[in-house]
Design a protein around this motif. Structure first.
Motif, PDB file in Angstrom:
ATOM      1  N   SER A  37       0.826  -1.196   0.000  1.00 27.04           N
ATOM      2  CA  SER A  37       0.000   0.000   0.000  1.00 27.04           C
ATOM      3  C   SER A  37       0.866   1.254   0.000  1.00 27.04           C
ATOM      4  N   ALA A  38       1.891   1.274   0.845  1.00 23.87           N
ATOM      5  CA  ALA A  38       2.782   2.437   0.933  1.00 23.87           C
ATOM      6  C   ALA A  38       3.553   2.637  -0.372  1.00 23.87           C
ATOM      7  N   LEU A  39       3.972   1.556  -1.001  1.00 20.84           N
ATOM      8  CA  LEU A  39       4.664   1.671  -2.286  1.00 20.84           C
ATOM      9  C   LEU A  39       3.730   2.248  -3.345  1.00 20.84           C
ATOM     10  N   GLU A  40       2.500   1.775  -3.377  1.00 12.22           N
ATOM     11  CA  GLU A  40       1.543   2.250  -4.378  1.00 12.22           C
ATOM     12  C   GLU A  40       1.113   3.692  -4.138  1.00 12.22           C
ATOM     13  N   ARG A  41       1.265   4.163  -2.933  1.00 10.31           N
ATOM     14  CA  ARG A  41       0.957   5.570  -2.629  1.00 10.31           C
ATOM     15  C   ARG A  41       2.198   6.458  -2.729  1.00 10.31           C
ATOM     16  N   GLY A  42       3.340   5.857  -2.991  1.00  8.44           N
ATOM     17  CA  GLY A  42       4.568   6.625  -3.108  1.00  8.44           C
ATOM     18  C   GLY A  42       5.139   7.082  -1.783  1.00  8.44           C
ATOM     19  N   VAL A  43       4.692   6.474  -0.687  1.00 12.42           N
ATOM     20  CA  VAL A  43       5.181   6.832   0.646  1.00 12.42           C
ATOM     21  C   VAL A  43       6.617   6.360   0.816  1.00 12.42           C
ATOM     22  N   TYR A  44       6.917   5.152   0.350  1.00 15.92           N
ATOM     23  CA  TYR A  44       8.259   4.583   0.424  1.00 15.92           C
ATOM     24  C   TYR A  44       8.813   4.399  -0.973  1.00 15.92           C
ATOM     25  N   GLY A  45      10.119   4.434  -1.068  1.00 13.85           N
ATOM     26  CA  GLY A  45      10.805   4.071  -2.295  1.00 13.85           C
ATOM     27  C   GLY A  45      11.293   2.635  -2.147  1.00 13.85           C
ATOM     28  N   ALA A  46      11.149   1.855  -3.175  1.00 10.55           N
ATOM     29  CA  ALA A  46      11.551   0.447  -3.129  1.00 10.55           C
ATOM     30  C   ALA A  46      13.021   0.298  -3.486  1.00 10.55           C
ATOM     31  N   THR A  47      13.680  -0.653  -2.852  1.00  6.96           N
ATOM     32  CA  THR A  47      15.044  -0.986  -3.248  1.00  6.96           C
ATOM     33  C   THR A  47      14.990  -1.707  -4.591  1.00  6.96           C
ATOM     34  N   ILE A  48      16.118  -1.764  -5.256  1.00 10.06           N
ATOM     35  CA  ILE A  48      16.172  -2.468  -6.537  1.00 10.06           C
ATOM     36  C   ILE A  48      15.859  -3.949  -6.345  1.00 10.06           C
ATOM     37  N   ASP A  49      16.250  -4.494  -5.201  1.00 10.11           N
ATOM     38  CA  ASP A  49      15.939  -5.893  -4.912  1.00 10.11           C
ATOM     39  C   ASP A  49      14.432  -6.098  -4.761  1.00 10.11           C
ATOM     40  N   MET A  50      13.748  -5.140  -4.134  1.00 10.61           N
ATOM     41  CA  MET A  50      12.299  -5.241  -3.974  1.00 10.61           C
ATOM     42  C   MET A  50      11.593  -5.070  -5.313  1.00 10.61           C
ATOM     43  N   VAL A  51      12.077  -4.171  -6.148  1.00 11.02           N
ATOM     44  CA  VAL A  51      11.505  -4.010  -7.489  1.00 11.02           C
ATOM     45  C   VAL A  51      11.579  -5.346  -8.229  1.00 11.02           C
ATOM     46  N   ASP A  52      12.730  -5.994  -8.159  1.00  6.44           N
ATOM     47  CA  ASP A  52      12.900  -7.281  -8.830  1.00  6.44           C
ATOM     48  C   ASP A  52      11.985  -8.349  -8.237  1.00  6.44           C
ATOM     49  N   LYS A  53      11.893  -8.398  -6.926  1.00  2.24           N
ATOM     50  CA  LYS A  53      11.051  -9.391  -6.252  1.00  2.24           C
ATOM     51  C   LYS A  53       9.592  -9.242  -6.679  1.00  2.24           C
ATOM     52  N   LEU A  54       9.108  -8.010  -6.702  1.00  2.00           N
ATOM     53  CA  LEU A  54       7.721  -7.765  -7.105  1.00  2.00           C
ATOM     54  C   LEU A  54       7.520  -8.071  -8.583  1.00  2.00           C
ATOM     55  N   ALA A  55       8.508  -7.747  -9.412  1.00  2.00           N
ATOM     56  CA  ALA A  55       8.407  -8.042 -10.843  1.00  2.00           C
ATOM     57  C   ALA A  55       8.296  -9.542 -11.086  1.00  2.00           C
ATOM     58  N   VAL A  56       9.075 -10.316 -10.347  1.00  2.00           N
ATOM     59  CA  VAL A  56       9.018 -11.778 -10.491  1.00  2.00           C
ATOM     60  C   VAL A  56       7.626 -12.291 -10.138  1.00  2.00           C
ATOM     61  N   VAL A  57       7.084 -11.823  -9.030  1.00  2.83           N
ATOM     62  CA  VAL A  57       5.747 -12.255  -8.604  1.00  2.83           C
ATOM     63  C   VAL A  57       4.691 -11.843  -9.632  1.00  2.83           C
ATOM     64  N   LEU A  58       4.859 -10.642 -10.203  1.00  4.32           N
ATOM     65  CA  LEU A  58       3.887 -10.137 -11.182  1.00  4.32           C
ATOM     66  C   LEU A  58       4.146 -10.663 -12.599  1.00  4.32           C
ATOM     67  N   ASN A  59       5.261 -11.407 -12.759  1.00  4.99           N
ATOM     68  CA  ASN A  59       5.633 -11.966 -14.057  1.00  4.99           C
ATOM     69  C   ASN A  59       5.813 -10.880 -15.123  1.00  4.99           C
ATOM     70  N   VAL A  60       6.510  -9.815 -14.729  1.00  7.40           N
ATOM     71  CA  VAL A  60       6.875  -8.744 -15.650  1.00  7.40           C
ATOM     72  C   VAL A  60       8.370  -8.475 -15.484  1.00  7.40           C
ATOM     73  N   GLU A  61       8.948  -7.775 -16.422  1.00  3.62           N
ATOM     74  CA  GLU A  61      10.338  -7.349 -16.291  1.00  3.62           C
ATOM     75  C   GLU A  61      10.397  -6.211 -15.279  1.00  3.62           C
TER      76      GLU A  61
END
Length: 77
Positions: A37-61
């Motif tokens: 929720s915080a990521l989608e509201r722009g409250v927090y910035g994601a680490t590059i590792d978190m960006v990758d983790k979420l991309a894998v789960v979402l099956n996107v680059e």
């Protein structure tokens, strides 16, 4: 548009396109729903590792989650 806002919009769009709730995405990624929720509201910035983790789960680059909209397609707030 700031990169945090770009990521927030793309994350929400990708999650919704997959038909996932914030809770389901968080569960699949092994993180807390409130963090999604915080990521989608722009409250927090994601680490590059978190960006990758979420991309894998979402099956996107990961790059798709960071892709700025085309110049003529940005929404005004």
């Amino acid at each position: 548009m700031e990169i945090r806002e770009v990521f927030a919009r793309n994350l929400r769009k990708a999650r919704q396109a997959k038909g996932l709730s914030q809770e389901a995405l968080a569960h699949d990624a092994g993180i807390d729903r409130t963090y999604i929720s915080a990521l989608e509201r722009g409250v927090y910035g994601a680490t590059i590792d978190m960006v990758d983790k979420l991309a894998v789960v979402l099956n996107v680059e990961a790059s798709e989650l960071l892709q700025r909209p085309a110049k003529g397609r940005q929404r005004k707030n």
